[in-house]
Write a protein that holds these residues in place. Structure first.
Motif, PDB file in Angstrom:
ATOM      1  N   LEU A 111     -47.156  49.689 -96.250  1.00  0.00           N
ATOM      2  CA  LEU A 111     -45.880  50.370 -96.081  1.00  0.00           C
ATOM      3  C   LEU A 111     -45.221  49.855 -94.816  1.00  0.00           C
ATOM      4  O   LEU A 111     -45.830  49.884 -93.733  1.00  0.00           O
ATOM      5  N   GLY A 112     -44.012  49.366 -94.936  1.00  0.00           N
ATOM      6  CA  GLY A 112     -43.277  48.857 -93.785  1.00  0.00           C
ATOM      7  C   GLY A 112     -41.832  49.296 -93.835  1.00  0.00           C
ATOM      8  O   GLY A 112     -41.340  49.793 -94.857  1.00  0.00           O
ATOM      9  N   HIS A 113     -41.156  49.088 -92.729  1.00  0.00           N
ATOM     10  CA  HIS A 113     -39.768  49.549 -92.623  1.00  0.00           C
ATOM     11  C   HIS A 113     -38.987  48.653 -91.677  1.00  0.00           C
ATOM     12  O   HIS A 113     -39.532  48.090 -90.729  1.00  0.00           O
ATOM     13  N   GLY A 114     -37.676  48.548 -91.942  1.00  0.00           N
ATOM     14  CA  GLY A 114     -36.766  48.027 -90.936  1.00  0.00           C
ATOM     15  C   GLY A 114     -36.140  46.684 -91.220  1.00  0.00           C
ATOM     16  O   GLY A 114     -35.360  46.194 -90.392  1.00  0.00           O
ATOM     17  N   TRP A 115     -36.427  46.041 -92.368  1.00  0.00           N
ATOM     18  CA  TRP A 115     -35.831  44.729 -92.609  1.00  0.00           C
ATOM     19  C   TRP A 115     -34.327  44.873 -92.823  1.00  0.00           C
ATOM     20  O   TRP A 115     -33.838  45.882 -93.310  1.00  0.00           O
ATOM     21  N   ASP A 116     -33.617  43.828 -92.443  1.00  0.00           N
ATOM     22  CA  ASP A 116     -32.155  43.830 -92.554  1.00  0.00           C
ATOM     23  C   ASP A 116     -31.700  42.418 -92.892  1.00  0.00           C
ATOM     24  O   ASP A 116     -31.646  41.545 -92.030  1.00  0.00           O
ATOM     25  N   GLU A 117     -31.407  42.214 -94.158  1.00  0.00           N
ATOM     26  CA  GLU A 117     -31.048  40.869 -94.614  1.00  0.00           C
ATOM     27  C   GLU A 117     -29.761  40.356 -93.996  1.00  0.00           C
ATOM     28  O   GLU A 117     -29.537  39.131 -93.925  1.00  0.00           O
ATOM     29  N   THR A 118     -28.895  41.253 -93.529  1.00  0.00           N
ATOM     30  CA  THR A 118     -27.634  40.801 -92.936  1.00  0.00           C
ATOM     31  C   THR A 118     -27.858  40.092 -91.608  1.00  0.00           C
ATOM     32  O   THR A 118     -26.975  39.376 -91.129  1.00  0.00           O
ATOM     33  N   ALA A 119     -29.029  40.265 -91.003  1.00  0.00           N
ATOM     34  CA  ALA A 119     -29.341  39.599 -89.735  1.00  0.00           C
ATOM     35  C   ALA A 119     -30.165  38.339 -89.934  1.00  0.00           C
ATOM     36  O   ALA A 119     -30.506  37.673 -88.955  1.00  0.00           O
ATOM     37  N   TRP A 120     -30.502  37.999 -91.188  1.00  0.00           N
ATOM     38  CA  TRP A 120     -31.363  36.856 -91.451  1.00  0.00           C
ATOM     39  C   TRP A 120     -30.549  35.663 -91.937  1.00  0.00           C
ATOM     40  O   TRP A 120     -29.607  35.825 -92.735  1.00  0.00           O
ATOM     41  N   PRO A 121     -30.909  34.459 -91.532  1.00  0.00           N
ATOM     42  CA  PRO A 121     -30.186  33.272 -92.032  1.00  0.00           C
ATOM     43  C   PRO A 121     -30.335  33.105 -93.542  1.00  0.00           C
ATOM     44  O   PRO A 121     -29.451  32.557 -94.205  1.00  0.00           O
ATOM     45  N   GLU A 122     -31.448  33.596 -94.105  1.00  0.00           N
ATOM     46  CA  GLU A 122     -31.630  33.489 -95.555  1.00  0.00           C
ATOM     47  C   GLU A 122     -30.670  34.407 -96.320  1.00  0.00           C
ATOM     48  O   GLU A 122     -30.354  34.156 -97.485  1.00  0.00           O
ATOM     49  N   GLY A 123     -30.232  35.499 -95.664  1.00  0.00           N
ATOM     50  CA  GLY A 123     -29.235  36.389 -96.249  1.00  0.00           C
ATOM     51  C   GLY A 123     -29.690  37.162 -97.468  1.00  0.00           C
ATOM     52  O   GLY A 123     -28.864  37.616 -98.272  1.00  0.00           O
ATOM     53  N   ARG A 124     -30.990  37.352 -97.638  1.00  0.00           N
ATOM     54  CA  ARG A 124     -31.483  38.079 -98.801  1.00  0.00           C
ATOM     55  C   ARG A 124     -32.779  38.795 -98.458  1.00  0.00           C
ATOM     56  O   ARG A 124     -33.426  38.520 -97.434  1.00  0.00           O
ATOM     57  N   ALA A 125     -33.181  39.707 -99.352  1.00  0.00           N
ATOM     58  CA  ALA A 125     -34.427  40.449 -99.184  1.00  0.00           C
ATOM     59  C   ALA A 125     -35.598  39.661 -99.765  1.00  0.00           C
ATOM     60  O   ALA A 125     -35.416  38.719-100.539  1.00  0.00           O
ATOM     61  N   PRO A 126     -36.832  40.042 -99.430  1.00  0.00           N
ATOM     62  CA  PRO A 126     -37.998  39.394-100.031  1.00  0.00           C
ATOM     63  C   PRO A 126     -38.036  39.623-101.542  1.00  0.00           C
ATOM     64  O   PRO A 126     -37.657  40.686-102.036  1.00  0.00           O
ATOM     65  N   SER A 127     -38.514  38.636-102.272  1.00  0.00           N
ATOM     66  CA  SER A 127     -38.654  38.752-103.726  1.00  0.00           C
ATOM     67  C   SER A 127     -40.019  39.335-104.069  1.00  0.00           C
ATOM     68  O   SER A 127     -40.931  39.399-103.228  1.00  0.00           O
ATOM     69  N   VAL A 128     -40.178  39.743-105.323  1.00  0.00           N
ATOM     70  CA  VAL A 128     -41.452  40.268-105.788  1.00  0.00           C
ATOM     71  C   VAL A 128     -42.543  39.196-105.675  1.00  0.00           C
ATOM     72  O   VAL A 128     -43.671  39.487-105.243  1.00  0.00           O
TER      73      VAL A 128
END
Length: 530
Positions: A106-123
């Motif tokens: 269980l984790g928290h806090g990712w923000d894709e808008t701050a990442w150069p990849e611009g997306r969330a982790p995939s399955v």
């Protein structure tokens, strides 16, 4: 066992009873005396303990008016993804965490808008990082969407048919609520208690004496909610007041030990996840978000609460959600009468997209605005998340603290932890020095909103003051400099003239050194010492 009286002397006491007070006497859970060292010595109170403050500042303890204790604690003791610079760094953190311990991740806090990849982790990426069979739940920074592993998805019946489902991307709405329930249900009662204790200890170390827990069936469930209230009643630490966010649940909220049927009773979602309900589409997505409750349902909930003499409350961020709230309040007033609605001191959480008409509706119905200034500090300003989601014009109107305070809307400040950290002085600074100076309120007003405001939101108008007879809940701070903000300037002109007879507060602007908490006292009992 009866506690001995304690005299705190040789400090700076922030008290309306005496703006020049240097001493404070606590007897049991109450303040007995506020005044000078000489007066305290002459009165010969016979305190069993004397604490030399060595010039430190004593202020009423902070009240965080919106927290999620278990999720905050899980982040404190577990996997914190906030502030990571890239998606790759986040996946590396997941891999290290998964390798270090068994069980769900269980984790928290990712923000894709701050990442150069611009997306969330995939399955698929989650499977590579944590293993194909691990339950992985990683909530976005706003906690209104999350990524989930294939194993976790498989544990939720009919997930693919739920609103907000995405086969590979972040889950939102009903799909998110469902996977969160399973993920949090996978942790043990012992782990949950550890997380809750971590949150209370962390809060105490930051001068926080009370927390408003915002629970509900889609957040942590009944066991989590009642377990936290029981733990807080049995163990020293900040007081915890629970709000239960379930529609038409006033009677149930009381049975669970809640002080109100509200908190995160969702009218809409969050801007970052594109689920806050807007009257016009997002600037960066072809959607207007989602409305969970309409005006008629809001009115029904308020009427239910009025008839059970219970405070109602709602989560509302977007302008469409706040319009529904205004219409719902008016509808409830048509049923039970405007005065009965006003006296309930009902709450709205977040209340970001307000215009003059909506603010007028809050005033007219006696609503308390429980808001989070750290949201502006984190997401406001040019090129911030707000501007990307809404465009510059709409983003500029968010979080109008000055407009709310200027017409008398009661303000209570909080963090929405784990969305933003437990950082009360940072919250005060964010309200006094926002990205748009036109939204600023004075440091003193911001401090009041984060102390007295939290008690007033509970209906306790005598809380948050250090005066004789008051509850002895306060914090002691090492402060580099005390300043007095000029009363005719709401932004940045300062006075240090002691003849003003106005309490000084820590310097918060520019490069000022943040105050350091030395001691926190809750109802006369010391719960933290540096």
């Amino acid at each position: 066992m009866t506690r001995m009286a304690t005299l705190y002397r040789n400090g700076e006491i922030y008290s309306p009873a005496d703006p020049f007070a240097t001493a404070l006497l606590v007897d049991g859970d109450r303040v007995l005396f506020v005044g000078s060292d000489d007066a305290a010595d002459a009165a010969a109170f016979g305190a069993g303990e004397v604490v030399d403050l060595e010039g430190a500042l004593v202020v009423p303890g902070f009240v965080d008016a919106h927290v999620h204790a278990t999720q905050t604690g899980l982040t404190l003791v577990g996997l914190d993804l906030s502030g990571l610079p890239t998606l790759a760094a986040a996946l590396d953190a997941v891999e290290r965490f998964a390798a270090s311990r068994p069980g769900p991740v269980l984790g928290h806090g990712w923000d894709e808008t701050a990442w150069p990849e611009g997306r969330a982790p995939s399955v698929e990426e989650l499977a590579r990082a944590a293993g194909a069979d691990r339950l992985v739940y990683l909530s976005r920074v706003d906690v209104h969407s999350a990524v989930a592993s294939a194993a976790l998805r498989a544990a939720v019946p009919d997930l693919a048919g739920m609103a907000g489902h995405d086969p590979d991307g972040p889950l939102k709405r009903d799909a998110h609520h469902a996977v969160r329930t399973v993920a949090l249900g996978a942790i043990s009662a012992g782990q949950r208690g550890e997380a809750q204790r971590a949150t209370r200890a962390h809060a105490a170390a930051r001068g926080i004496v009370a927390l408003h827990e915002c629970g509900g069936p889609d957040i942590g469930g009944e066991d989590d909610f009642t377990g936290l209230l029981a733990l807080a009643a049995a163990e020293p630490g900040p007081d915890v007041f629970g709000y239960w966010g379930e529609w038409r649940s006033a009677a149930k909220a009381r049975e669970l030990g809640a002080v109100g049927a509200g908190g995160d009773l969702f009218i809409d979602g969050a801007l970052g996840s594109h689920t806050a309900a807007l009257s016009a589409p997002y600037a960066d997505a072809d959607t207007r978000g989602h409305l969970y409750l309409d005006a008629d349902q809001i009115a029904e909930h308020v009427v239910d609460c009025v008839r059970h003499d219970t405070q109602a409350g709602f989560h509302a961020i977007g302008d469409a959600a706040l319009t529904a709230l205004a219409d719902g309040l008016a509808g409830a007033a048509d049923v039970v009468g405007l005065d009965r609605v006003r006296v309930g001191r009902h709450r709205v959480e977040h209340a970001a997209m307000l215009d003059g008409g909506l603010i007028k509706a809050l005033v007219n119905h006696g609503v308390v605005a429980s808001v989070q200034p750290a949201f502006d500090a984190l997401w406001g300003g040019p090129s911030g998340m707000y501007e990307r989601r809404l465009g510059p014009a709409r983003a500029a109107g968010l979080n109008p603290f000055n407009a709310l305070a200027g017409v008398g809307v009661p303000l209570a400040f909080g963090s929405d932890a784990p969305v933003t950290p437990l950082d009360p002085w940072g919250t005060v600074r964010a309200a006094a020095f926002p990205h748009d100076p036109g939204h600023a309120i004075s440091v003193r007003a911001a401090f009041a909103a984060h102390t007295r405001g939290g008690w007033r939101a509970l209906g306790r108008d005598d809380g948050g003051m250090l005066v004789p007879g008051a509850v002895a809940s306060f914090a002691v701070w090492d402060v580099e400099e005390l300043v007095i903000q000029a009363p005719d300037d709401r932004v940045a002109r300062w006075s240090t003239d002691p003849r003003a007879g106005v309490h000084g507060l820590p310097a918060l602007s520019g490069g000022a050194t943040p105050p350091r908490c030395l001691r926190t006292v809750v109802r006369g009992e010391t719960v933290y010492v540096a």
